[in-house]
Scaffold this motif. Structure first.
Motif, PDB file in Angstrom:
ATOM      1  N   GLU A 278      22.449 -40.163  19.822  1.00 19.38           N
ATOM      2  CA  GLU A 278      22.996 -38.806  19.912  1.00 19.38           C
ATOM      3  C   GLU A 278      22.209 -37.970  20.915  1.00 19.38           C
ATOM      4  N   MET A 279      20.880 -38.108  20.903  1.00 19.48           N
ATOM      5  CA  MET A 279      20.067 -37.278  21.787  1.00 19.48           C
ATOM      6  C   MET A 279      20.230 -37.701  23.244  1.00 19.48           C
ATOM      7  N   ILE A 280      20.318 -39.017  23.506  1.00 22.44           N
ATOM      8  CA  ILE A 280      20.524 -39.485  24.873  1.00 22.44           C
ATOM      9  C   ILE A 280      21.837 -38.927  25.413  1.00 22.44           C
ATOM     10  N   SER A 281      22.883 -38.970  24.589  1.00 20.12           N
ATOM     11  CA  SER A 281      24.190 -38.450  25.002  1.00 20.12           C
ATOM     12  C   SER A 281      24.105 -36.962  25.315  1.00 20.12           C
ATOM     13  N   PHE A 282      23.414 -36.208  24.455  1.00 17.80           N
ATOM     14  CA  PHE A 282      23.268 -34.764  24.660  1.00 17.80           C
ATOM     15  C   PHE A 282      22.497 -34.470  25.942  1.00 17.80           C
ATOM     16  N   LEU A 283      21.391 -35.175  26.150  1.00 21.37           N
ATOM     17  CA  LEU A 283      20.544 -34.926  27.321  1.00 21.37           C
ATOM     18  C   LEU A 283      21.271 -35.275  28.619  1.00 21.37           C
ATOM     19  N   LYS A 284      22.014 -36.381  28.624  1.00 22.67           N
ATOM     20  CA  LYS A 284      22.776 -36.750  29.817  1.00 22.67           C
ATOM     21  C   LYS A 284      23.782 -35.662  30.173  1.00 22.67           C
ATOM     22  N   GLN A 285      24.490 -35.185  29.167  1.00 23.10           N
ATOM     23  CA  GLN A 285      25.502 -34.152  29.408  1.00 23.10           C
ATOM     24  C   GLN A 285      24.840 -32.864  29.882  1.00 23.10           C
ATOM     25  N   ASN A 286      23.714 -32.490  29.251  1.00 27.33           N
ATOM     26  CA  ASN A 286      23.024 -31.257  29.608  1.00 27.33           C
ATOM     27  C   ASN A 286      22.492 -31.313  31.030  1.00 27.33           C
ATOM     28  N   ALA A 287      22.013 -32.503  31.455  1.00 23.46           N
ATOM     29  CA  ALA A 287      21.445 -32.661  32.797  1.00 23.46           C
ATOM     30  C   ALA A 287      22.504 -32.989  33.843  1.00 23.46           C
ATOM     31  N   THR A 381       6.531 -33.481  28.497  1.00 21.49           N
ATOM     32  CA  THR A 381       7.948 -33.404  28.149  1.00 21.49           C
ATOM     33  C   THR A 381       8.614 -32.219  28.843  1.00 21.49           C
ATOM     34  N   LYS A 382       7.936 -31.083  28.839  1.00 21.92           N
ATOM     35  CA  LYS A 382       8.494 -29.892  29.495  1.00 21.92           C
ATOM     36  C   LYS A 382       8.677 -30.140  30.993  1.00 21.92           C
ATOM     37  N   ARG A 383       7.705 -30.810  31.601  1.00 23.25           N
ATOM     38  CA  ARG A 383       7.806 -31.103  33.020  1.00 23.25           C
ATOM     39  C   ARG A 383       8.958 -32.064  33.302  1.00 23.25           C
ATOM     40  N   LEU A 384       9.141 -33.059  32.451  1.00 23.39           N
ATOM     41  CA  LEU A 384      10.252 -33.996  32.604  1.00 23.39           C
ATOM     42  C   LEU A 384      11.593 -33.271  32.502  1.00 23.39           C
ATOM     43  N   CYS A 385      11.693 -32.346  31.540  1.00 23.49           N
ATOM     44  CA  CYS A 385      12.925 -31.548  31.393  1.00 23.49           C
ATOM     45  C   CYS A 385      13.213 -30.771  32.679  1.00 23.49           C
ATOM     46  N   ASP A 386      12.186 -30.157  33.232  1.00 21.92           N
ATOM     47  CA  ASP A 386      12.368 -29.386  34.469  1.00 21.92           C
ATOM     48  C   ASP A 386      12.770 -30.305  35.622  1.00 21.92           C
ATOM     49  N   ASN A 387      12.155 -31.486  35.676  1.00 26.47           N
ATOM     50  CA  ASN A 387      12.447 -32.417  36.773  1.00 26.47           C
ATOM     51  C   ASN A 387      13.902 -32.860  36.780  1.00 26.47           C
ATOM     52  N   VAL A 388      14.432 -33.203  35.605  1.00 26.44           N
ATOM     53  CA  VAL A 388      15.761 -33.806  35.538  1.00 26.44           C
ATOM     54  C   VAL A 388      16.859 -32.764  35.341  1.00 26.44           C
ATOM     55  N   GLY A 389      16.473 -31.496  35.116  1.00 28.72           N
ATOM     56  CA  GLY A 389      17.462 -30.437  34.986  1.00 28.72           C
ATOM     57  C   GLY A 389      17.976 -30.203  33.592  1.00 28.72           C
ATOM     58  N   VAL A 390      17.200 -30.592  32.573  1.00 28.73           N
ATOM     59  CA  VAL A 390      17.562 -30.284  31.185  1.00 28.73           C
ATOM     60  C   VAL A 390      17.118 -28.852  30.893  1.00 28.73           C
ATOM     61  N   ASP A 391      18.078 -27.967  30.605  1.00 29.30           N
ATOM     62  CA  ASP A 391      17.715 -26.566  30.384  1.00 29.30           C
ATOM     63  C   ASP A 391      17.758 -26.162  28.905  1.00 29.30           C
ATOM     64  N   ALA A 392      18.007 -27.110  28.009  1.00 30.42           N
ATOM     65  CA  ALA A 392      17.962 -26.791  26.573  1.00 30.42           C
ATOM     66  C   ALA A 392      16.529 -26.457  26.184  1.00 30.42           C
ATOM     67  N   PRO A 393      16.306 -25.444  25.351  1.00 32.23           N
ATOM     68  CA  PRO A 393      14.943 -25.099  24.934  1.00 32.23           C
ATOM     69  C   PRO A 393      14.241 -26.296  24.295  1.00 32.23           C
ATOM     70  N   LEU A 394      12.976 -26.491  24.633  1.00 31.99           N
ATOM     71  CA  LEU A 394      12.248 -27.655  24.151  1.00 31.99           C
ATOM     72  C   LEU A 394      12.116 -27.636  22.630  1.00 31.99           C
ATOM     73  N   ASP A 395      11.981 -26.457  22.034  1.00 33.12           N
ATOM     74  CA  ASP A 395      11.850 -26.407  20.575  1.00 33.12           C
ATOM     75  C   ASP A 395      13.112 -26.930  19.891  1.00 33.12           C
ATOM     76  N   GLU A 396      14.280 -26.726  20.507  1.00 37.13           N
ATOM     77  CA  GLU A 396      15.523 -27.254  19.938  1.00 37.13           C
ATOM     78  C   GLU A 396      15.561 -28.774  20.033  1.00 37.13           C
ATOM     79  N   LEU A 397      15.075 -29.307  21.151  1.00 36.63           N
ATOM     80  CA  LEU A 397      15.071 -30.762  21.331  1.00 36.63           C
ATOM     81  C   LEU A 397      14.145 -31.434  20.321  1.00 36.63           C
TER      82      LEU A 397
END
Length: 930
Positions: A278-287, A381-397
């Protein structure tokens, strides 16, 4: 390993028709039912065979696979036990994180000091291996957070009798391999496809034969038979070059990776789709990652070869990637463009699960220990989110994983993550300037920024290496980033070596019986009689100090220093003399009483403890339990003790918390603590079996340290229960009162609460009231009016200070415009004013700034305190102020410097000040011409 070859010739292998073969690729020996097999089956000798072709007939979720494993071993007479926390330093002091299921039973159970909670047992233990952090996302199979499903049996050789906490053999190698085979069979595996690779295990001074279990290209289990200990005269030489001999105890230590087994059942391209669908699917869509059919096919093909991307084995990451690209007949750049965003997504999912485990189990991010490791994972993790374009708040992830793991403190977890993200943002702003300075420095040297600097930047500022590369590129500077950078960083902190201590013991001391401790039977007792068993003469402190003595008694009421509680003091009296006891220590159960004079071995002594000191220490120790309980009530269940020190006038306790404790919160903690005091609750002690205590109360028992032994002493103060060896009052009301004196941050993530209890609290309050009364008398106001009056006086003082500064600036402007003398000289196209002004530095600066605003060079000298110079230069003028100051300061026996536009310096020879100022015009012209 030839010396252990016979250890692997099992009756089970023979009965089941296995053959022993040597891998034609790597040379390892392995056992298989397939006589035609030539390789061991493990990557890189073979690729994954189960992707899109699962190894079991049914697909399992994580939860289903865990239950299948545990149920299988329960049906085979193993007792299921609950998993331990991922913070292993809750129950042992030599490591930080739980990295294997056997960690749960080290060192007390494995050494035979205490029995296991069950024998045999089965468990599914959450683990975190920081050394795998750089592999996560790249190999397709590595996860930093994982569950090790396991079964364990603890055996002792019959000839040792009851020397250990368990005896006899439960089962050994044949039964362990049989269980493994039968579990595979219960899952519907093709038994002919399983290989058992001989891989002897060595670690921590122990060793033994071990077997890696490979199925369809994946390592699904490791079977370790811990049975040897390091011995220079041992029979076996192991792969570390040391010799080993058989131990009295021998232990079955198995590990079945839950994630790998789940992946095998589903056959997904990587383990991450199986574990975090579920999380992989969410992250792919978000990015915004969306692959075409051809790209999906290429990902599948690359996944089967991903075993080559193990940083531990592939010396060069670039070379490994290049090999895979060639085999797939695509360019390396195209492959990287396709896979790297996916790898970031996979790592984010895994890291969020790691953070959920860490924060859910109460680890608070900080700059040391487990807190440092949690912070490192969070920032990466925060840096990885920024790199790949995931803008969901890290606390939610992170919360997505915490919810799946069924943690009850999810609100606290999210709060911690939000706080840490904000801290990281502030740190990046400060650290970026440091990176720019480093980049300039190494650009001038013509060298890349080395790994040591990168690690220091990460440790001190949290700056990720890719960010360093970006900034350094602007200066044309290269950066040396190792492929295993994060493993290198983690290795600096993921160690328990700092806990280890070595103590030399007297042979005589080792032969003495343990001292009977009477203070547990009667904590209020202060008088006793005992027999002197031995006396050790020690050197006193200082060159001319008299010797001192350590007296050993058969029993004692004196409490030895321990658990943050200072030792008792008092006297030992014989018929002939009375000696002072100034310190009490304990070594291996023998209590040593430090005295200023010698008593005779065999003498009967009467001991008397300083009653008032003991009572104060008892109040403060019980108050410590009350305060940390109150802190948890107010701040949250994540609060844990990071250190404590009890005293007679005050005590302190350090707690792990992610925010500062403000005055309002401090008062709330104090109120909750005193409510518990006023309830006058009974303070109780008990000595339960440690496993029963851990099962009932969890590992929060060990707030103040990990006690040895099969039975441990628990102290109950209302709902607070802790393992504790200290002395306590009978009821909370006996504490009297608790006054919090101060709170402060001793390091990031650790807050110190200093407090006083009983009469010490009254004394502290009286001191504060006396100081307030004296302040009120000086200000000639009532005590309650002191704060307002002090604020008014401060504001007036501050206003006068600003007025004085304004007047100084006006005076400086007047001097600069000709109100005070100064020599003017031409320096190129600019006028320079050279002036002596015996004033303070603020006035010198103000005068120099005023001259610069008029477009003039300022050279101001003062003899008010030695010889001091200030040089200021207008923008665009080719005179370097730092060089001018340096030349002038040398003439008065000193030095100085600074930026080209403003500098200051001086020296001790004030008599040479005027001569130096006379030479200033020549110095200015020399610097200009240079």
């Amino acid at each position: 390993m030839s010396e252990l070859e016979e250890e692997y010739r099992l009756d089970y292998f023979e009965e089941e028709g296995f053959v022993r073969k040597e891998c034609t690729e790597c040379g390892d020996f392995f056992w298989t039912r397939d006589e035609d097999r030539e390789t061991c089956g493990e990557p890189p000798c073979e690729t994954y065979q189960f992707i899109d072709d699962p190894g079991f007939p049914e697909a399992y979720t994580l939860e289903e696979m865990r239950e299948a494993f545990l149920s299988f071993f329960e049906e085979n007479d193993h007792e299921r036990i609950e998993p331990y926390p991922v913070a292993a330093n809750r129950w042992r002091d030599d490591v930080l994180l739980t990295q294997a299921s056997i960690y749960d039973f080290q060192p007390l159970v494995t050494s035979g000091q205490t029995p296991p909670p069950a024998n045999p047992l089965t468990i599914s233990q959450p683990c975190i291996r920081m050394q795998d952090i750089d592999n996560v996302g790249k190999t397709g199979r590595h996860t930093m957070a994982f569950e090790m499903m396991a079964h364990h049996a603890f055996n002792a050789r019959e000839e040792v009798g009851d020397e250990y906490a368990y005896s006899g053999e439960v089962y050994w190698k044949d039964e362990t391999v049989r269980y493994c085979d039968e579990f595979f069979e219960s899952m519907g595996a093709d038994l002919d496809g399983i290989t058992y690779i001989e891989d002897p295990w060595v670690g921590g001074g122990n060793a033994g034969p071990a077997i890696e279990v490979i199925y369809k290209g994946a390592e699904l289990a490791t079977l370790v038979f811990m049975s040897m200990e390091q011995d220079p005269d041992g029979e076996y030489e192991m792969k570390d070059g040391n010799r080993y001999s058989k131990m009295d105890t021998y232990i079955v230590d198995t590990g079945y990776g839950l994630e790998r087994w789940t992946w095998m059942s589903q056959g997904t391209p990587t383990v991450y789709e199986a574990v975090y669908p579920e999380m992989i699917s969410f992250l792919k869509q978000n990015a915004g990652i969306d692959h075409s059919d051809d790209e999906e096919t290429l990902v599948h093909r690359a996944s089967k070869l991903a075993g080559h991307m193990d940083i531990d084995e592939a010396e060069d990451m670039e070379a490994a990637r290049d090999n895979i690209a060639r085999e797939l007949d695509v360019s390396k750049s195209h492959l990287e463009d396709l896979l790297e965003p996916l790898e970031d997504i996979y790592a984010i999912a895994d890291h969020c699960r790691t953070l959920a485990y860490m924060l859910g189990d109460g680890i608070v991010p900080s700059n040391v220990g487990t807190g440092y490791l949690a912070r490192m994972v969070l920032r990466r993790t925060k840096r990885l989110c920024d790199n790949v374009g995931v803008d969901a708040p890290l606390d939610e992830l992170v919360d997505m994983q915490a919810e799946r793991l069924e943690y009850e403190n999810r609100d606290t977890v999210r709060d911690i993550v939000r706080t840490e993200v904000e801290k990281y943002r502030e740190t990046l702003e400060q650290g970026g300037r440091r990176v720019e300075r480093l980049a300039k420095e190494y650009a001038e040297k013509g060298k890349p920024i080395p790994t040591e600097e990168l690690v220091e930047l990460y440790d001190s500022h949290g700056i990720q290496p890719d960010m360093v590369e970006e900034i350094a590129a602007d200066f044309g500077t290269k950066v040396a980033v190792p492929d295993d950078f994060y493993s290198v960083v983690a290795s600096r902190h993921d160690s328990g070596e700092a806990f280890e201590e070595e103590e030399d013991e007297d042979d005589r001391l080792a032969d003495l019986p343990k001292t009977e401790r009477q203070f547990y039977e009667d904590q209020y007792g202060t008088d006793f009689e005992a027999v002197v068993l031995d006396v050790f003469e020690r050197e006193g402190e200082g060159d001319e100090a008299e010797p001192v003595y350590d007296v050993v008694l058969d029993q004692t009421m004196f409490y030895p220093e321990g658990g943050g509680q200072p030792a008792d003091r008092g006297t030992l009296t014989t018929d002939e003399r009375s000696v002072q006891v100034s310190d009490v220590q304990v070594e291996d159960g023998v209590v040593l009483h430090r005295t200023d004079e010698k008593v005779g071995k065999g003498d009967i002594v009467r001991g008397k403890i300083d009653r008032q000191r003991r009572r104060r220490l008892m109040r403060h120790h019980t108050a410590t339990h009350i305060v940390i309980h109150a802190a948890r009530e107010v701040l949250g269940d994540h609060v844990r003790q990071a250190g404590a020190q009890k005293g007679i006038d005050s005590s302190r306790i350090d707690v792990r918390h992610y925010e500062r404790i403000d005055r309002e919160t401090r008062d709330e903690i104090e109120m909750v603590a005193n409510e518990l005091v006023m309830e006058n609750t009974s303070v109780q002690q008990e000595w339960p079996n440690r496993h029963e205590a851990e099962e009932e109360y969890g590992f929060d028992l060990y707030q103040g340290g990990i006690p040895p032994g099969q039975n441990i002493r628990l102290i109950h103060v209302a709902e607070d229960v802790q393992a504790c060896g200290g002395t306590h009052v009978r009821r909370t009301g006996d504490v009297g009162t608790i006054k919090i004196l101060n709170t402060e941050r001793v390091q990031d993530g650790v807050e110190r609460i200093t407090f006083a209890a009983g009469d010490a609290a009254i004394e502290a309050t009286q001191r504060t009231e006396t100081a307030l009364a004296e302040a009120a008398e000086i200000l000639d106001v009532a005590p309650e009016e002191v704060p307002e009056t002090a604020q008014r006086f401060f504001d007036e003082w501050k206003g006068r200070g600003k007025q004085i500064e304004h007047l100084k600036e006006q005076l400086a402007e007047a001097r600069a415009s000709g109100g005070a003398g100064g020599e003017e000289v031409e320096v190129g196209d600019t006028v320079a004013v050279i002036q002596r002004l015996d004033a303070d530095m603020d006035e010198l600066r103000a005068t120099a700034n005023a001259l610069v605003e008029d477009g003039k060079i300022a050279v101001i000298g003062s003899g008010a305190d030695g010889a001091t110079f200030v040089v200021a230069v207008p923008e665009g003028v080719g005179v370097n102020a730092g060089e001018v100051v340096g030349e002038l300061a040398q003439k008065v026996g000193g030095g100085g410097g600074g930026p080209p536009d403003f500098a200051q310096g001086g020296g001790p020879d004030a008599e040479k000040l005027d001569d130096a100022l006379e030479e200033a015009p020549d110095v200015l012209k020399q610097v200009l011409n240079a």
